[in-house]
Every structure is written in C-alpha cells, then in structure tokens.
Scaffold this motif. Sequence first.
Motif, PDB file in Angstrom:
ATOM      1  N   TRP A  52       9.167  -6.306  13.843  1.00 44.36           N
ATOM      2  CA  TRP A  52       9.338  -5.358  12.732  1.00 44.36           C
ATOM      3  C   TRP A  52       8.540  -4.081  13.036  1.00 44.36           C
ATOM      4  CZ3 TRP A  52       8.263  -8.670   7.697  1.00 44.36           C
ATOM      5  CH2 TRP A  52       9.271  -9.632   7.560  1.00 44.36           C
ATOM      6  N   PRO A  53       8.961  -3.245  13.941  1.00 46.36           N
ATOM      7  CA  PRO A  53       8.144  -2.066  14.291  1.00 46.36           C
ATOM      8  C   PRO A  53       7.983  -1.078  13.142  1.00 46.36           C
ATOM      9  CG  PRO A  53      10.325  -1.978  15.330  1.00 46.36           C
ATOM     10  CD  PRO A  53      10.188  -3.336  14.749  1.00 46.36           C
ATOM     11  N   ASP A  54       9.045  -0.843  12.386  1.00 49.19           N
ATOM     12  CA  ASP A  54       8.942   0.116  11.277  1.00 49.19           C
ATOM     13  C   ASP A  54       8.050  -0.420  10.164  1.00 49.19           C
ATOM     14  OD1 ASP A  54      10.654   1.747  12.667  1.00 49.19           O
ATOM     15  OD2 ASP A  54      12.454   1.040  11.622  1.00 49.19           O
ATOM     16  N   SER A  55       8.167  -1.705   9.888  1.00 49.16           N
ATOM     17  CA  SER A  55       7.315  -2.300   8.852  1.00 49.16           C
ATOM     18  C   SER A  55       5.851  -2.261   9.268  1.00 49.16           C
ATOM     19  CB  SER A  55       7.743  -3.747   8.589  1.00 49.16           C
ATOM     20  OG  SER A  55       9.060  -3.797   8.080  1.00 49.16           O
ATOM     21  N   ALA A  56       5.569  -2.494  10.544  1.00 48.50           N
ATOM     22  CA  ALA A  56       4.185  -2.465  11.011  1.00 48.50           C
ATOM     23  C   ALA A  56       3.569  -1.092  10.808  1.00 48.50           C
ATOM     24  CB  ALA A  56       4.124  -2.872  12.485  1.00 48.50           C
ATOM     25  N   ILE A  57       4.329  -0.052  11.121  1.00 47.97           N
ATOM     26  CA  ILE A  57       3.824   1.312  10.929  1.00 47.97           C
ATOM     27  C   ILE A  57       3.581   1.586   9.456  1.00 47.97           C
ATOM     28  CG2 ILE A  57       4.392   3.749  11.174  1.00 47.97           C
ATOM     29  CD1 ILE A  57       5.977   3.026  13.689  1.00 47.97           C
ATOM     30  N   ALA A  58       4.513   1.194   8.604  1.00 47.23           N
ATOM     31  CA  ALA A  58       4.369   1.434   7.165  1.00 47.23           C
ATOM     32  C   ALA A  58       3.210   0.633   6.574  1.00 47.23           C
ATOM     33  CB  ALA A  58       5.681   1.075   6.453  1.00 47.23           C
ATOM     34  N   LEU A  59       3.002  -0.572   7.061  1.00 48.22           N
ATOM     35  CA  LEU A  59       1.892  -1.389   6.572  1.00 48.22           C
ATOM     36  C   LEU A  59       0.549  -0.767   6.930  1.00 48.22           C
ATOM     37  CD1 LEU A  59       3.304  -4.927   7.418  1.00 48.22           C
ATOM     38  CD2 LEU A  59       2.710  -4.115   5.125  1.00 48.22           C
ATOM     39  N   ARG A  60       0.445  -0.163   8.111  1.00 45.46           N
ATOM     40  CA  ARG A  60      -0.815   0.477   8.508  1.00 45.46           C
ATOM     41  C   ARG A  60      -1.099   1.713   7.661  1.00 45.46           C
ATOM     42  NH1 ARG A  60       0.994   0.225  14.738  1.00 45.46           N
ATOM     43  NH2 ARG A  60       0.831  -2.037  15.025  1.00 45.46           N
ATOM     44  N   GLN A  61      -0.051   2.386   7.195  1.00 46.57           N
ATOM     45  CA  GLN A  61      -0.242   3.588   6.385  1.00 46.57           C
ATOM     46  C   GLN A  61      -0.552   3.253   4.926  1.00 46.57           C
ATOM     47  OE1 GLN A  61       3.452   5.635   7.069  1.00 46.57           O
ATOM     48  NE2 GLN A  61       2.824   6.421   9.079  1.00 46.57           N
ATOM     49  N   TRP A  62      -0.261   2.057   4.498  1.00 48.05           N
ATOM     50  CA  TRP A  62      -0.511   1.638   3.114  1.00 48.05           C
ATOM     51  C   TRP A  62      -1.984   1.274   2.949  1.00 48.05           C
ATOM     52  CZ3 TRP A  62       0.251  -3.960   1.338  1.00 48.05           C
ATOM     53  CH2 TRP A  62      -0.023  -4.088  -0.029  1.00 48.05           C
ATOM     54  N   ASP A  63      -2.594   1.645   1.837  1.00 46.28           N
ATOM     55  CA  ASP A  63      -4.012   1.378   1.625  1.00 46.28           C
ATOM     56  C   ASP A  63      -4.311  -0.057   1.234  1.00 46.28           C
ATOM     57  OD1 ASP A  63      -3.030   1.268  -0.937  1.00 46.28           O
ATOM     58  OD2 ASP A  63      -4.171   3.000  -1.679  1.00 46.28           O
ATOM     59  N   GLY A  64      -3.285  -0.861   0.926  1.00 46.78           N
ATOM     60  CA  GLY A  64      -3.475  -2.265   0.621  1.00 46.78           C
ATOM     61  C   GLY A  64      -3.873  -2.564  -0.807  1.00 46.78           C
ATOM     62  N   ALA A  65      -3.926  -1.563  -1.664  1.00 51.05           N
ATOM     63  CA  ALA A  65      -4.332  -1.770  -3.057  1.00 51.05           C
ATOM     64  C   ALA A  65      -3.138  -2.235  -3.881  1.00 51.05           C
ATOM     65  CB  ALA A  65      -4.906  -0.484  -3.632  1.00 51.05           C
ATOM     66  N   GLY A  66      -3.282  -3.355  -4.558  1.00 51.08           N
ATOM     67  CA  GLY A  66      -2.224  -3.856  -5.431  1.00 51.08           C
ATOM     68  C   GLY A  66      -0.965  -4.201  -4.665  1.00 51.08           C
ATOM     69  N   LEU A  67       0.185  -3.811  -5.259  1.00 53.35           N
ATOM     70  CA  LEU A  67       1.475  -4.027  -4.613  1.00 53.35           C
ATOM     71  C   LEU A  67       1.876  -2.778  -3.835  1.00 53.35           C
ATOM     72  CD1 LEU A  67       3.365  -5.879  -7.483  1.00 53.35           C
ATOM     73  CD2 LEU A  67       2.330  -6.883  -5.431  1.00 53.35           C
ATOM     74  N   PRO A  68       2.686  -2.918  -2.795  1.00 50.85           N
ATOM     75  CA  PRO A  68       3.031  -1.760  -1.960  1.00 50.85           C
ATOM     76  C   PRO A  68       4.029  -0.844  -2.652  1.00 50.85           C
ATOM     77  CG  PRO A  68       4.264  -3.669  -1.250  1.00 50.85           C
ATOM     78  CD  PRO A  68       3.315  -4.156  -2.319  1.00 50.85           C
ATOM     79  N   PRO A  69       4.218   0.360  -2.143  1.00 45.24           N
ATOM     80  CA  PRO A  69       5.241   1.248  -2.699  1.00 45.24           C
ATOM     81  C   PRO A  69       6.635   0.708  -2.389  1.00 45.24           C
ATOM     82  CG  PRO A  69       4.254   2.206  -0.740  1.00 45.24           C
ATOM     83  CD  PRO A  69       3.432   1.001  -1.068  1.00 45.24           C
TER      84      PRO A  69
END
Length: 397
Positions: A52-69
Amino acid sequence: MPGSRARSPGLRRWWSFALVAPLFLFLLASFIAPVLMMLSRAVIDRDLERVWPDSAIALRQWDGAGLPPDALAAIVAREIAATRQAGTLNQVANRLNYDMVGSRSILYTTADRLAAGSVGTSVKDLARIDPRWGQPGIWAAMRHADGPLTRHYLLAALDRRLNANDRVVSVPAEQAVFTNIYLRTFKISTVVALLCVALGYPVAYLLASLPERKANPLLILVLLPFWTSALVRTAAWAVLLQTNGIVNNALQAVGLIDAPLQLIYNRLGVYIAMTHVLLPFFILPLYGVMKGIPPTAMRAASSLGASPLRAFLSVYLPQTLPGVAAGAIIVFTLALGYYVTPALVGGGADQMISASIAFYTNQSLNWGMAAALSLLLLLPLLLMVFAGRTMVRTVPA
C-alpha cells in the motif's frame, strides 16, 4: 636492493591480506551478510509500504490524533480493493494482525463488501462495513506498520506494545511470555557455565599437571564427545535419566533410593545434559592457558614460605583467569542458543528462547519477531565479552 628491502614490509602486508581475503569474503557472503540481513528485520518494516504505497505516505502525514481524515480512509479503501483483486492483501493483513488481533478479518470483510459495491470514501462508510473502522485501534496498527522503521517487534519481544496514542504499555499478563523465557534462558545458561567452571577447572588442572604420556590419553577422552553429535549425546542422556533408566536402576541397586527419581523432563535433566555437552568447550581453552604457566612460579612461592593453598590462590589462580573467562564466555554463548537439548530432556517450563525463535522462523513465518528475539540475545553476549575482557585486563602480569 635497499629499495626492495624498503618495499618488503608493505609487500608482506599485501600478501597476508591476499591470503586472508578469500576466507573473509566467504564469511562475509555466507555468514555475516545473511545474519545482518536477518537481524535488520527486527527494525525494518516494509510490508505495508510495499503493498500500500499511497496509504503508507498518507499515514506518515497524519498526526495520529483520533480518527483519520476521510481522504486517508478513501486511499486505504481504494488500495484494499486493489490488493484484494491482485492477491497481495494477505501480506498487509498478516502484518497488521501481529499488532492487532482481528485486523485480518477487518480487511477481508471490507474487501468483500467493497467488491460487492459498498462505498468506502470516508471513515463513516468503512465503519458501516465494519464498526471497528470507527475505533482508533485499526488505524493505530496501520500507523505502526507504515515503515520503513518500526519498534513493534522489539517491544513485543519485551512484552510491550504501542497503544493507540503511541505510548509504550505492557501487554496483558496472560500474553506476557517472552520476559520470563529470557530470564529462564539466562538463568539456565549461567548455571550451566558455573557448573562447567566447577567441574572443568580440576580436569584442566590435572591435564596440565600430568606428564604428556599420561595427559594425552585423558585429553583424548575430553575430545571424544566432539566425535558424536549433540543430538546423539542428548538422546543418550534421555535414555540414562528416564524413570527405568540406568541411573535410577543403579541408585536403587545400591540402596540409595527406594523409588525412581524424576531426572528427566525437568530443569535438572537440562542442567545435566547441557553441562555434559558443553564441558569440553570450557576445558580446552583453560587447558591451553594452564599449559603456558611455568611450574617454577608455584615452586618460587613455596620457597618464600607460602602454603600450597596460598601459592595456588595468589600465584596460580590469577594466571588462569583469562582461560576461565574465555571458557565461561564460550559455554554461556553456546548455551544461550540451545534448542535440541531442552526440547528432548526438559519439560514445557524449561524451553529456552531458541524454541520461540524457531517457531516464528519455521511455523509462524514472522521473521521480524524472530529477528527481534535474536537481536535481544546479543546484549548479554556483548556484556559477557566486555566483562571477560575487563577481567583479563585486571589480571596482574
């Protein structure tokens, strides 16, 4: 001629390097590089990133607080559907299941529903498919696996994990197994090393003190176990120590016991079998050190009025400490990785960490966990080597 003499030391160094280079390259290619590659799996995690290359990039950009965008949820849903169709979803499912049990069912249920036409453009859409998408656990598991580096395996090897807030917490008591196994492994290895010191020192001293015509036959007896595999020797102890084995029958025959003793499938059997197998590895390096000690040292101490015991403790024993340290380190190191002997003569409560490494390597195929367990074994080994070097350096010349 003068110029050739000046170049000769350099030529000798290059010639020595050329002789050693093939062996070094062989060890590098067949041992060092594979071991380092295996150990690197303890901290390198690219399963999700690769699938999942696109998901990995998006997960790294997410701050991890609560639920994701919702944008991140849409990317994950798209790649779930794509990898389910390509047949690679299993790789991510297995990796996430290491972190959160049940992740595999979440992914496959979601993939089937998306293939049937369900919408997956937001977190709420995914939560309608499986309510667990509306909880931070599955998203935290994906963040922990977004790579390329991870703490998951090393923490799991210490009975720890990252929670949804990225804090290190202890695993539930019923799942905390590795700390106890490590303590058991270190305890067994330490006891076996001490037993080898206690039993091997007098034997090495006898071999070093006797004339060669008497010492050589005894030395052959010490080397004799090397001609038999450790598996055969361990199996022999299983026969000797069993309830109706030779040891129990002999003890009953001389009247020392009335009923057979439990000598196998417990910790005592492990100590006996491992000490027998590893004892030559302590005797031989100590014997080499003792042979290099001149006998005149003890005679000089006696001539100065020292008793035999004082001469031994003050003169002879300190000179043998390098051999004691080397032999004990070798025995301790080999004992840390023992697998066959505890499996054959020990009980369920006597299995060492090598059994867990074998399980994750051959059965579970969780190589990251196997690498983490192996990597944590290096720490006591390095401590032992450092302690041995310190002991040798403090020995008076």
